[in-house]
Design an enzyme around this catalytic site. Structure first.
Site, PDB file in Angstrom:
ATOM      1  N   ASP A 208       0.876  -1.179   0.000  1.00 58.43           N
ATOM      2  CA  ASP A 208       0.000   0.000   0.000  1.00 58.43           C
ATOM      3  C   ASP A 208       0.911   1.226   0.000  1.00 58.43           C
ATOM      4  O   ASP A 208       2.144   1.082  -0.051  1.00 58.43           O
ATOM      5  CB  ASP A 208      -0.948  -0.002   1.227  1.00 58.43           C
ATOM      6  CG  ASP A 208      -2.250   0.773   0.967  1.00 58.43           C
ATOM      7  OD1 ASP A 208      -2.170   1.994   0.749  1.00 58.43           O
ATOM      8  OD2 ASP A 208      -3.332   0.156   0.983  1.00 58.43           O
ATOM      9  N   GLY A 234       4.603   1.620  -1.473  1.00 60.60           N
ATOM     10  CA  GLY A 234       4.911   2.074  -2.832  1.00 60.60           C
ATOM     11  C   GLY A 234       3.683   2.656  -3.501  1.00 60.60           C
ATOM     12  O   GLY A 234       2.667   2.926  -2.844  1.00 60.60           O
ATOM     13  N   ASP A 235       3.790   2.824  -4.800  1.00 63.85           N
ATOM     14  CA  ASP A 235       2.714   3.436  -5.582  1.00 63.85           C
ATOM     15  C   ASP A 235       2.333   2.466  -6.693  1.00 63.85           C
ATOM     16  O   ASP A 235       3.160   2.161  -7.560  1.00 63.85           O
ATOM     17  CB  ASP A 235       3.249   4.755  -6.172  1.00 63.85           C
ATOM     18  CG  ASP A 235       2.254   5.419  -7.117  1.00 63.85           C
ATOM     19  OD1 ASP A 235       1.149   4.868  -7.327  1.00 63.85           O
ATOM     20  OD2 ASP A 235       2.583   6.491  -7.654  1.00 63.85           O
ATOM     21  N   HIS A 254     -12.478  -0.023  -7.981  1.00 64.99           N
ATOM     22  CA  HIS A 254     -13.658   0.866  -8.002  1.00 64.99           C
ATOM     23  C   HIS A 254     -13.285   2.331  -7.711  1.00 64.99           C
ATOM     24  O   HIS A 254     -14.086   3.219  -7.950  1.00 64.99           O
ATOM     25  CB  HIS A 254     -14.753   0.364  -7.044  1.00 64.99           C
ATOM     26  CG  HIS A 254     -14.580   0.728  -5.611  1.00 64.99           C
ATOM     27  ND1 HIS A 254     -15.643   0.850  -4.741  1.00 64.99           N
ATOM     28  CD2 HIS A 254     -13.474   0.971  -4.869  1.00 64.99           C
ATOM     29  CE1 HIS A 254     -15.192   1.165  -3.543  1.00 64.99           C
ATOM     30  NE2 HIS A 254     -13.894   1.233  -3.587  1.00 64.99           N
TER      31      HIS A 254
HETATM   32  C1  LIG Z   1     -10.793   1.665  -0.595  1.00 68.61           C
HETATM   33  S1  LIG Z   1      -9.260   1.342   0.182  1.00 68.61           S
HETATM   34  C2  LIG Z   1      -9.267  -0.429   0.209  1.00 68.61           C
HETATM   35  C3  LIG Z   1      -8.360  -1.006   1.258  1.00 68.61           C
HETATM   36  C4  LIG Z   1      -8.394  -2.529   1.378  1.00 68.61           C
HETATM   37  N1  LIG Z   1      -8.059  -3.210   0.145  1.00 68.61           N
HETATM   38  C5  LIG Z   1      -9.754  -2.985   1.873  1.00 68.61           C
HETATM   39  O1  LIG Z   1     -10.581  -3.386   1.058  1.00 68.61           O
HETATM   40  O2  LIG Z   1     -10.006  -2.893   3.086  1.00 68.61           O
HETATM   41  C6  LIG Z   1      -8.101   1.730  -1.098  1.00 68.61           C
HETATM   42  C7  LIG Z   1      -6.635   1.553  -0.723  1.00 68.61           C
HETATM   43  O3  LIG Z   1      -5.807   1.931  -1.847  1.00 68.61           O
HETATM   44  C8  LIG Z   1      -4.648   2.542  -1.326  1.00 68.61           C
HETATM   45  N2  LIG Z   1      -4.018   3.359  -2.376  1.00 68.61           N
HETATM   46  C9  LIG Z   1      -4.532   4.483  -2.973  1.00 68.61           C
HETATM   47  N3  LIG Z   1      -3.680   4.950  -3.890  1.00 68.61           N
HETATM   48  C10 LIG Z   1      -2.590   4.120  -3.890  1.00 68.61           C
HETATM   49  C11 LIG Z   1      -1.392   4.075  -4.651  1.00 68.61           C
HETATM   50  N4  LIG Z   1      -1.145   4.984  -5.603  1.00 68.61           N
HETATM   51  N5  LIG Z   1      -0.513   3.065  -4.410  1.00 68.61           N
HETATM   52  C12 LIG Z   1      -0.770   2.132  -3.443  1.00 68.61           C
HETATM   53  N6  LIG Z   1      -1.911   2.119  -2.697  1.00 68.61           N
HETATM   54  C13 LIG Z   1      -2.807   3.110  -2.921  1.00 68.61           C
HETATM   55  C14 LIG Z   1      -5.166   3.356  -0.164  1.00 68.61           C
HETATM   56  O4  LIG Z   1      -4.134   3.731   0.715  1.00 68.61           O
HETATM   57  C15 LIG Z   1      -6.182   2.402   0.448  1.00 68.61           C
HETATM   58  O5  LIG Z   1      -5.603   1.584   1.436  1.00 68.61           O
END
Ligand SMILES: C[S@@+](CC[C@H](N)C(=O)[O-])C[C@H]1O[C@@H](n2cnc3c(N)ncnc32)[C@H](O)[C@@H]1O
Length: 344
Positions: A208, A234-235, A254
């Site tokens: 994440d 990371g990203d 989504h």
């Molecule tokens: C809606 S949450 C879902 C979290 C988890 N999968 C769950 O269902 O409980 C979206 C996740 O995407 C992560 N996220 C958003 N942009 C990101 C990026 N560029 N790289 C890595 N993670 C990212 C957020 O930090 C967050 O934890």
């Protein structure tokens, strides 16, 4: 035929139906207040009058009474003859100390940063642009990176929702046979730890944003599977960790437009071996006009992130455009389905 007539005779008149539906927004805001003030936790000790709850929470007693009375009128609390309030099975879901608590979800989704964004729904409908960005002047993920308290509530909300869905996901879908799974955008690790617990020889990577991974450390350390779960920040627009034979993304796609989703999924495609599996956990919008949680979550995505909920056909196309073939969609007893794919 007779049965249909009888049902029509007892139907609520349309203006009353409309007024009930319109008050849904007021109900939501009262749920937010109950969640924010921790009312369900306090009532877990037994029934209480509004003034006692107001003293403990620092609220104005007569106003809090009115909120609690309204919540009781829709079955969320009960109010007895002495004006003492008690939990119901519905308000119990807002307790902080239960597995799958919805308290943080109510706080983030019905208040805090989501509420001003929903206030700008008309802006999104008129322009197609993201209401959150319009209201806050930055994308939501940047906002969370800069606002620790909001981010904490949001991450707790995701953990609560994931804990709610875990049983249903595992009852419908077996992860057996996977040696190493990478949870991309896995938040604080509620899903990957549940998978590793049920599959004792499996290893995993929780991936994440760096600040979210930092916040996940304690939870993973206490999960009982820390020795099998590596944490990487990371990203996912840059790359995702390789080395897994399956990649899972729950409630990630989504959040994003088709173009952005394809960019993330192509990075997953590159990170997976030829026989690798892609597993999305998402709501699938059903056809027709029946109620489904996804149809309103879709609007939440419209205002918050610019993403969308998708139909089975839309997922199939997204997989193809990202170098995958969708192999099956497994519905669960939760709003989520497990959407499996393999590399083309
Ligand atoms: C809606 S949450 C879902 C979290 C988890 N999968 C769950 O269902 O409980 C979206 C996740 O995407 C992560 N996220 C958003 N942009 C990101 C990026 N560029 N790289 C890595 N993670 C990212 C957020 O930090 C967050 O934890």
């Amino acid at each position: 035929m007779n049965g249909q007539k009888a049902a029509t005779a007892t139907e609520v008149p349309p203006p009353m139906q409309m007024l009930q539906l319109m008050s849904g927004f007021w109900v939501s805001r009262c749920i937010y207040i109950a969640a924010k003030l921790g009312i369900a936790d306090l009532l877990n000790e037994g029934s209480k009058p509004a003034d006692e709850l107001a003293t403990t929470t620092g609220a104005h007693a007569p106003s809090l009474f009115r909120v609690l009375r309204a919540l009781a009128s829709v079955g969320i609390l009960t109010q007895n003859q002495d004006n003492r309030f008690s939990n119901t099975p519905v308000s119990e879901t807002l307790r902080s100390d239960i597995q799958g608590s919805l308290r943080a979800f109510a706080m983030t989704e019905l208040g805090e940063e989501h509420y001003p964004a929903w206030g700008e729904l008309l802006y999104s409908v008129r322009t197609g642009a993201i209401a959150f960005d319009h209201a806050f002047g930055m994308p939501v993920w940047e906002f969370f990176a800069k606002n620790d308290e909001n981010a904490k509530i949001f991450n707790d909300a995701m953990s609560g929702m994931t804990a709610q869905a875990n049983e249903a996901i595992h009852a419908a879908y077996s992860f057996a046979g996977i040696n190493k799974i990478v949870d991309v955008g896995g938040g604080h690790g509620g899903l990957i730890t549940s998978i590793l617990k049920r599959n004792p020889t499996m290893r995993g990577i929780l991936f994440d944003s760096p600040q979210v991974i930092e916040g996940a450390k304690t939870r993973i350390a206490e999960s009982g599977v820390a020795d099998r779960c590596k944490l990487i920040g990371g990203d996912f627009f840059q790359s995702v960790p390789s080395g897994g034979d399956a990649i899972i993304l729950k409630w990630i796609i989504h959040d994003w437009t088709d173009e952005q989703s394809i960019a993330i999924l192509k990075n997953c495609q590159q990170a997976l071996p030829e026989t690798g599996k892609l597993i999305l956990v998402e709501a699938v919008v059903p056809p027709g006009s029946d109620f489904h949680f996804s149809k309103f979550m879709d609007l939440n995505m419209l205002v918050m992130t610019g993403g969308r909920e998708r139909t089975a056909t839309e997922f199939r196309k997204l997989y193809e455009d990202s170098g995958f073939r969708l192999t099956r969609i497994v519905p669960t007893e939760s709003p989520f389905s497990v959407i499996e794919g393999v590399k083309i």
